[in-house]
Scaffold this active site. Structure first.
Site, short mmCIF file in Angstrom:
data_model
loop_
_atom_site.label_atom_id
_atom_site.label_comp_id
_atom_site.label_asym_id
_atom_site.label_seq_id
_atom_site.Cartn_x
_atom_site.Cartn_y
_atom_site.Cartn_z
N GLY A 106 -3.83 6.21 -2.87
CA GLY A 106 -2.59 5.45 -3.08
C GLY A 106 -2.26 5.30 -4.65
O GLY A 106 -2.28 6.46 -5.43
N PHE A 107 -1.76 4.29 -5.07
CA PHE A 107 -1.18 4.28 -6.48
C PHE A 107 -2.39 4.22 -7.49
O PHE A 107 -2.14 5.38 -8.29
CB PHE A 107 -0.55 2.98 -6.71
CG PHE A 107 1.02 2.65 -6.20
CD1 PHE A 107 1.89 3.29 -6.64
CD2 PHE A 107 0.86 1.87 -5.03
CE1 PHE A 107 3.24 3.47 -6.08
CE2 PHE A 107 2.39 1.79 -4.51
CZ PHE A 107 3.47 2.43 -4.87
N GLY A 108 -3.44 3.84 -7.14
CA GLY A 108 -4.62 3.96 -8.21
C GLY A 108 -4.92 5.39 -8.14
O GLY A 108 -5.30 6.06 -9.28
N VAL B 93 -13.84 8.66 3.82
CA VAL B 93 -14.98 8.49 3.11
C VAL B 93 -15.80 7.46 4.02
O VAL B 93 -15.62 6.35 4.24
CB VAL B 93 -14.83 7.94 1.66
CG1 VAL B 93 -16.25 7.58 1.22
CG2 VAL B 93 -14.13 9.01 1.01
N GLU C 1 10.76 -10.12 2.73
CA GLU C 1 11.73 -8.98 2.79
C GLU C 1 11.67 -8.59 4.40
O GLU C 1 12.77 -8.17 4.77
CB GLU C 1 10.94 -7.92 2.01
CG GLU C 1 11.29 -8.15 0.60
CD GLU C 1 10.32 -7.13 -0.37
OE1 GLU C 1 10.65 -6.76 -1.71
OE2 GLU C 1 9.53 -6.60 0.30
N ASP D 46 -6.79 -2.32 -5.37
CA ASP D 46 -7.10 -3.50 -4.55
C ASP D 46 -8.49 -3.79 -4.23
O ASP D 46 -9.04 -4.98 -3.51
CB ASP D 46 -6.45 -3.43 -3.11
CG ASP D 46 -4.83 -3.45 -3.25
OD1 ASP D 46 -4.21 -3.85 -4.38
OD2 ASP D 46 -4.05 -3.05 -2.39
N ALA E 35 0.83 -3.04 -6.98
CA ALA E 35 0.79 -1.43 -7.36
C ALA E 35 0.49 -1.37 -8.94
O ALA E 35 -0.12 -0.35 -9.05
CB ALA E 35 2.11 -0.90 -7.00
N GLN E 36 1.25 -2.21 -9.77
CA GLN E 36 1.12 -2.08 -11.14
C GLN E 36 -0.24 -2.21 -11.47
O GLN E 36 -0.86 -1.49 -12.34
CB GLN E 36 2.15 -3.08 -11.68
CG GLN E 36 3.36 -2.36 -12.07
CD GLN E 36 3.19 -1.13 -12.91
OE1 GLN E 36 2.54 -1.01 -13.86
NE2 GLN E 36 4.07 -0.31 -12.56
#
Length: 474
Positions: A26-28, A92, A187, A325, A336-337
């Site tokens: 993911g993002f991280g 994992v 949304e 997260d 996400a940031q």
């Protein structure tokens, strides 16, 4: 089952360089891997899926605006020019902090990955607050499978309503309930309203799609709590204007194929008949958090996130970094940031330690604000205490999301599909299949007895076929 170590004991590698294992694409995980591009390390990214998911745009896959490929490019393609990185597909299932190994499995094959530095960015899944049975009838919004299933359910509901002769059944099929009034729920509800009132209004003969009922539920007292009361109230009013019923202080107490039970603030319980339900409330961190906590002595919170030290490492294990997260630190939000900045910070700490340089100070999150779209040409944004709404906020939302979509090709096609949806009435991705809607349910019906071979097929191909798709919900 086959077990295959990828290299020798921890501390050695074919290249003689330190090994960095990253759990999660993911993002991280992805931004950590890219930040290590020029570091003298060997990077292994272990992903449960073969793609990097741009989760903030999943609702657009579910409502036919974007294709899954535009929000989920292949991780291997993203890192193809990074010579010190390899991508491994697998889930994992174990981390041994003492032996410094990570164990992953895929289709019956188990692989052990030794590491010198570990970055855990396994993310979070949907939480049903102890009511996991709700998932059968109300998919979440955490994966491509979720989005495609919801696309099939949403478009399928209109198709089945066209065939229905019973008015009550038609009303049930044309009622859509979104649970959770955070950014994802707002949304999603807004786009279902756009579908009913703009995209599909002329496509049917026996039903009027504009008569569809779209309900947004939340037990909280306001819409978009992170945005503050002022923007939340404006978002609520605009949702009402585009045909979304916002019901606050409403807690879901039961849910089945035909609808759901809701308990209001006054304690009264009522029933909403609805074929299509979307769950956009609550998250639960990866179970790896609990596994790491048991070995390190760190605590976990109610959402399964593990408490980390100010430098994002575990107590007694400076080589283990937890980002995104999965981590609990200073009440940081699961956005996400936070994951992106945490991944880059962890990569920098690793680079400094390998070079023998002094470590950076504690991790400090730079809040870049919150954004959410409500409908076409309308959004809300809270950026460094500056609050925007309407068209200007919507343009900001477009620009920011384009910046973080990975890959030039994905950006171009996303813009083209947005033009089709926002300037016209169409949707570029309206294909929905039975497999999308019922595949997950069929696998759950097969249960733990379902075994797969190493090629992905059943181990017992002679097993008699069973129809698992006899469901009443659309």
């Amino acid at each position: 089952m086959t077990t295959s170590p990828v290299a020798g004991p921890a501390g050695t590698s074919p290249s003689g360089r330190p090994r960095v294992v990253i759990v999660g694409s993911g993002f991280g995980g992805l931004f950590a891997a890219k930040a290590l591009k020029r570091a003298p390390v060997d990077v292994t990214v272990i992903g449960k899926t073969s793609h990097h998911l741009f989760q903030p745009l999943l609702y657009q896959v579910a409502t036919g605006i974007l294709s899954e490929g535009e929000v989920a490019p292949a991780t291997r393609e993203i890192l193809r020019h990074q010579q010190n990185a390899r991508v491994v597909l697998g889930e994992v299932t174990g981390v041994d902090l003492a032996a410094r190994t990570v164990t992953s499995t895929i289709l019956g094959r188990t692989t052990v990955h030794p590491y010198d530095e570990l970055i855990v960015a396994a993310g979070a899944g949907q939480s049903y607050f102890g009511n996991d049975r709700f998932a059968v009838f109300a998919p979440g919004m955490k994966s491509i499978d979720d989005a495609l299933e919801l696309r099939g359910r949403i478009f399928g509901a209109f198709e089945l309503a066209e065939l229905a002769t019973d008015p009550a059944e038609r009303d049930r099929l044309l009622t859509f309930v979104v649970v959770g009034a955070g950014p994802t729920g707002v949304e999603m509800a807004g786009q279902i309203a756009e579908l009913a009132h703009r995209t599909l209004r002329r496509d049917f003969r026996s039903i009027d799609p504009t008569q569809a009922r779209i309900i947004l539920l939340d037990a909280a007292p306001q819409v978009l709590p992170p945005f503050g009361e002022k923007l939340g109230e404006r978002a609520r009013r605009h949702l009402n204007e585009i045909g979304v019923e916002v019901q606050l202080g409403a807690m879901v107490t039961d849910l089945d194929a035909d609808g759901l039970a809701v308990k209001d603030r006054d304690g009264q319980v009522r029933r909403i008949q609805a074929a299509t339900k979307v769950w956009a409330a609550g998250v639960q961190a990866s179970p790896l958090g609990r596994l790491l906590a048991e070995q390190s002595g760190a605590e976990i919170d109610r959402a399964g996130r593990i408490n980390v030290l100010p430098d994002l490492t575990l107590p007694g294990h400076p080589e283990v970094h937890v980002v995104g997260d999965m981590m609990a630190l200073d009440k940081l939000p699961g956005v996400a940031q936070v994951a992106i900045q945490g991944g880059r910070y962890a990569a920098d700490q690793i680079t400094r330690r390998i070079a023998g340089r002094e470590a950076r100070g504690p991790f400090h999150y730079r809040d870049k604000g919150n954004m959410a779209t409500i409908s076409r040409f309308s959004a809300v944004a809270d950026i460094k205490n500056l609050k925007f709404e309407g068209f200007f906020a919507w343009v900001l939302w477009l620009v920011v999301h384009l910046m973080y979509i990975v890959g030039f090709k994905s950006r171009v096609t996303a813009v083209l599909h947005w033009m089709v949806s926002f300037l016209g009435r169409g949707r570029a991705e309206r294909v929905a299949t039975q497999q999308q809607v019922y595949g997950r349910l069929a696998l759950e019906e097969l249960g733990p007895g379902f075994a797969v071979g190493k090629t992905g097929g059943r181990k017992d191909p002679q097993a008699p076929p069973t129809d698992m798709t006899e469901r009443r919900s659309a």
